[in-house]
Write an enzyme that holds these catalytic residues in place. Structure first.
Site, mmCIF file in Angstrom:
data_model
loop_
_atom_site.group_PDB
_atom_site.id
_atom_site.type_symbol
_atom_site.label_atom_id
_atom_site.label_comp_id
_atom_site.label_asym_id
_atom_site.label_seq_id
_atom_site.Cartn_x
_atom_site.Cartn_y
_atom_site.Cartn_z
ATOM 1 N N GLY A 92 0.833 -1.205 0.000
ATOM 2 C CA GLY A 92 0.000 0.000 0.000
ATOM 3 C C GLY A 92 0.866 1.253 0.000
ATOM 4 O O GLY A 92 0.512 2.270 -0.590
ATOM 5 N N SER A 93 2.010 1.163 0.666
ATOM 6 C CA SER A 93 2.927 2.314 0.684
ATOM 7 C C SER A 93 3.446 2.592 -0.724
ATOM 8 O O SER A 93 3.529 3.747 -1.160
ATOM 9 C CB SER A 93 4.116 2.034 1.613
ATOM 10 O OG SER A 93 3.649 1.693 2.896
ATOM 11 N N ASP A 196 -7.403 1.576 4.202
ATOM 12 C CA ASP A 196 -8.200 1.090 5.333
ATOM 13 C C ASP A 196 -9.693 1.092 5.030
ATOM 14 O O ASP A 196 -10.491 0.754 5.899
ATOM 15 C CB ASP A 196 -7.961 1.975 6.570
ATOM 16 C CG ASP A 196 -6.517 1.931 7.032
ATOM 17 O OD1 ASP A 196 -5.791 1.032 6.581
ATOM 18 O OD2 ASP A 196 -6.122 2.799 7.822
ATOM 19 N N SER A 217 -4.164 -1.361 0.121
ATOM 20 C CA SER A 217 -3.102 -2.220 0.669
ATOM 21 C C SER A 217 -3.632 -3.636 0.826
ATOM 22 O O SER A 217 -4.781 -3.826 1.237
ATOM 23 C CB SER A 217 -2.679 -1.702 2.048
ATOM 24 O OG SER A 217 -1.933 -2.700 2.741
ATOM 25 N N HIS A 222 -5.363 -6.032 6.287
ATOM 26 C CA HIS A 222 -6.326 -5.255 5.495
ATOM 27 C C HIS A 222 -7.465 -6.126 4.971
ATOM 28 O O HIS A 222 -7.475 -7.336 5.164
ATOM 29 C CB HIS A 222 -5.583 -4.505 4.393
ATOM 30 C CG HIS A 222 -4.709 -3.425 4.960
ATOM 31 N ND1 HIS A 222 -4.983 -2.080 4.846
ATOM 32 C CD2 HIS A 222 -3.583 -3.510 5.714
ATOM 33 C CE1 HIS A 222 -4.059 -1.387 5.494
ATOM 34 N NE2 HIS A 222 -3.189 -2.230 6.018
ATOM 35 N N ASN A 294 11.371 -0.052 -8.579
ATOM 36 C CA ASN A 294 10.832 -1.385 -8.864
ATOM 37 C C ASN A 294 9.867 -1.730 -7.723
ATOM 38 O O ASN A 294 10.293 -2.047 -6.618
ATOM 39 C CB ASN A 294 11.953 -2.416 -8.967
ATOM 40 C CG ASN A 294 11.380 -3.801 -9.233
ATOM 41 O OD1 ASN A 294 10.162 -3.985 -9.251
ATOM 42 N ND2 ASN A 294 12.241 -4.779 -9.428
HETATM 43 C C1 LIG Z 1 -4.022 4.269 5.683
HETATM 44 C C2 LIG Z 1 -2.832 3.441 5.303
HETATM 45 N N1 LIG Z 1 -2.101 3.816 4.234
HETATM 46 C C3 LIG Z 1 -1.043 3.101 3.835
HETATM 47 C C4 LIG Z 1 -0.657 1.954 4.490
HETATM 48 C C5 LIG Z 1 0.534 1.185 4.024
HETATM 49 O O1 LIG Z 1 0.195 -0.071 3.506
HETATM 50 P P1 LIG Z 1 1.316 -1.228 3.395
HETATM 51 O O2 LIG Z 1 1.516 -1.760 4.769
HETATM 52 O O3 LIG Z 1 0.714 -2.236 2.486
HETATM 53 O O4 LIG Z 1 2.544 -0.600 2.864
HETATM 54 C C6 LIG Z 1 -1.367 1.543 5.609
HETATM 55 C C7 LIG Z 1 -0.923 0.327 6.326
HETATM 56 O O5 LIG Z 1 -1.514 -0.261 7.165
HETATM 57 C C8 LIG Z 1 -2.490 2.293 6.026
HETATM 58 O O6 LIG Z 1 -3.217 1.926 7.092
#
Ligand SMILES: Cc1ncc(COP(=O)(O)O)c(C=O)c1O
Length: 448
Positions: A92-93, A196, A217, A222, A294
Site C-alpha cells: 500500500g505504501s 483502510d 493495501s 487489510h 521497482n
Molecule cells: C491508511 C494506510 N495507508 C497506507 C498503508 C501502508 O500499507 P502497506 O503496509 O501495504 O505498505 C497503511 C498500512 O496499514 C495504512 O493503514
C-alpha cells in the site's frame, strides 16, 4: 487427477500430520481456547483456496514476477470496485508512492505545490508527498470521528493547493458531500488512500469512485490480503500508465500479462525509433520515460488476490458485524469511552473498532487489560504525526490540539472477519469481569 486436486490432497495430508496454517486460518470455534488463543486484531481471511491458487501459480505459471495472474487480478479488482484501470504493486505504501508520482506528472503539479491531509494517520500516506517534493498541509482532527475536521480545510487552501488526500479513519468516511463541495468550489482534486476503507461507501458508491485516483493495501491486516501488496486505481488511463511505469523501473513500455510475451509487444512496434535524441532502432522495453522504482509484486500474489476478491462480500459483512458486536459490548461494560459511528449516508467496511477514552489513564488501563487477556490492541497509527522523529521538523505539533490527544486517549481493537461467537463471548466475559471488579472496588473505597 488435476493439479488443483493434487495440491488439495497434499494440503490435507500436511494439515493432518502437522499443526500448520493456524495463523492463516486464524482461529475457528473448535480451536479457540479462552485465555490462551490470541485474539488477533486482524489477519488474512484465507483457506486452502488461496494456498492452492498460490501453489498453482508457482508450479504452472510462466512468470515468477508480475505476469498473467497479477494482470488478471488488476482487471478483476477494477471491475469489482467500478474503476476503469488499476496497477498492482508490492504494498500500500508503494501504491501511495506511485499514485502521487503519477498524478503529479499527469496534472503537471510543480515542486512545492500543496496537498491537504489529516495530521493523524499512517506515515506512508504522508511520506510520498515529501518524496515527490510536494508540501503537506495538515488539518487537525475532530474527536467524534477522528477524521480531519472539514470545517478547518478552507482556511488552509492557497493558490498552490492542488488536492486533498483523504485517508478515512479505520475505514470510516467523513461527510463526502461537504468534502466534494470544497474540492469543487476551489477546483482541487480528491485523492484517496483507500488502504483502510476498501468497500466503504457513501450514498451507495464506493469511496474510490469519488477520487481521481486511489490506493489499496493487501497487507495481512487489510480487507483482502495477498501477504504484501497494493493497488493504484483510477478512471484515467494515463494516470495508471504513469503509475505502472513508475512501478516498473520507469520504463515506457506497458506490455502486461500475455502481451508481455508477444515478440513485437502489445503496441506491435516494439523495435522502433523510440528515442528522440538517437537515430537508431531501440527495443521499447528499454526506453525510460520516468525516474522509476521497482515496486512489482510476484505473480502468485495476483493469484491469491483473485481468490480473495471472491470472498469480499463475506469479509465485508463479517467486518461490519464484528464492529457492531464489539461496540455493543464496549458500550455496555466500559464506562466513559466513545466508539465512533458512521454517518447515515455511509456504510463503513471497518478496518478496526476505534475506542476514544476519556483520559490517558483509562486508555492505559484498558489497553493493559486487553493485552493481558491476549486481546490485541493497536495505536491509531502514528497519532499526531508531527510528534514522530521523522516528521517533527515539518511543523509544531502543538498547532493541532485534538491530534495531540490521540496517543493519550485513542486506540483500536479488531473488527476482524475471522471473529466468531466464542471470541465475542470471551471479550464480553472479560470486560464484564473488569466492570464488576471496578464496581466492587468503588463500593469498597466508599465504605473505607
Ligand atoms: C491508511 C494506510 N495507508 C497506507 C498503508 C501502508 O500499507 P502497506 O503496509 O501495504 O505498505 C497503511 C498500512 O496499514 C495504512 O493503514
Amino acid at each position: 487427477m488435476t493439479l488443483e486436486a493434487e495440491i488439495q490432497d497434499f494440503l490435507t495430508n500436511v494439515g493432518n500430520n502437522h499443526q500448520i496454517f493456524k495463523y492463516l486460518y486464524n482461529t475457528t470455534p473448535d480451536t479457540f481456547v479462552p485465555f490462551e488463543t490470541p485474539v488477533y486484531y486482524s489477519g488474512p481471511y484465507w483457506d486452502n483456496k488461496e494456498i492452492i491458487a498460490m501453489m498453482k501459480a508457482i508450479l504452472e505459471g510462466k512468470w515468477i514476477t508480475s505476469g498473467e495472474m497479477v494482470h488478471k487480478f488488476e482487471a478483476q479488482f477494477s471491475k469489482k470496485f467500478k474503476l476503469n484501470h488499476s496497477v498492482m504493486v508490492n504494498s500500500g505504501s508503494s501504491a501511495n508512492l506511485a499514485l502521487i508520482g503519477a498524478v503529479k506528472k499527469y496534472l503537471e503539479w510543480q515542486d512545492g505545490d500543496e496537498i491537504i491531509l489529516s495530521v493523524v494517520g499512517f506515515p506512508t500516506t504522508l511520506a510520498p508527498l515529501l518524496q515527490n517534493n510536494l508540501k503537506p498541509v495538515f488539518i487537525d482532527i475532530e474527536l467524534d470521528s477522528l477524521n480531519f475536521d472539514l470545517e478547518l480545510i478552507e482556511e488552509k487552501i492557497t493558490p498552490k493547493t492542488k488536492a486533498i488526500f483523504l485517508s478515512p479513519v479505520l475505514g470510516n468516511p467523513p461527510n463526502m458531500d461537504r468534502l466534494l463541495e470544497i474540492c469543487k468550489k476551489h477546483s482541487i482534486e480528491l485523492l484517496l488512500d483507500n488502504c483502510d476503507s476498501l468497500g466503504s461507501t457513501w450514498r451507495g458508491k464506493y469511496l474510490n469512485e469519488y477520487a481521481i485516483a486511489s490506493s489499496t493495501s493487501f497487507y495481512p491486516a487489510h480487507h483482502i490480503s495477498t501477504g504484501e501488496g497494493g493497488m493504484v486505481s483510477s478512471n484515467i488511463k494515463e494516470i495508471i500508465k504513469i503509475a505502472r511505469s513508475l512501478a516498473w523501473w520507469g520504463r515506457a513500455c506497458d506490455c502486461v500479462g500475455a502481451t508481455n510475451l508477444l515478440p513485437c509487444g502489445g503496441c506491435g512496434k516494439r523495435f522502433d525509433h523510440w528515442l528522440p535524441d538517437y537515430d537508431g532502432v531501440v527495443d521499447h522495453r528499454y526506453v525510460f520515460t520516468n525516474i522509476g522504482y521497482n515496486l512489482k509484486p510476484l505473480d502468485f500474489q495476483g493469484a491469491i488476490g483473485s481468490v480473495q476478491l471472491e470472498k469480499f462480500e463475506e469479509i465485508e459483512q463479517r467486518r461490519i458485524q464484528s464492529k457492531k458486536r464489539l461496540q455493543g459490548i464496549l458500550e455496555e461494560y466500559v464506562e466513559g469511552i466513545k466508539v465512533p459511528n458512521e454517518l447515515p449516508e455511509a456504510t463503513t467496511c471497518w478496518f478496526g473498532t476505534p475506542i476514544v477514552c476519556p483520559d490517558s489513564e483509562s486508555k492505559r488501563s484498558l489497553v493493559e487489560y486487553f493485552e493481558k487477556n491476549k486481546i490485541q490492541t493497536r495505536n491509531y497509527f502514528a497519532g499526531n504525526i508531527l510528534l514522530q522523529p521523522a516528521y517533527k521538523h515539518l511543523e509544531n505539533a502543538e498547532n493541532y490540539p485534538n491530534a495531540n490527544v490521540v496517543l493519550d486517549r485513542v486506540f483500536f481493537i479488531g473488527a476482524a472477519p475471522h471473529y466468531h461467537e466464542q471470541i465475542f463471548e470471551y471479550i464480553q466475559e472479560r470486560l464484564k469481569a473488569r466492570f464488576e471488579s471496578q464496581k466492587t472496588n468503588k463500593v469498597l473505597n466508599l465504605s473505607c
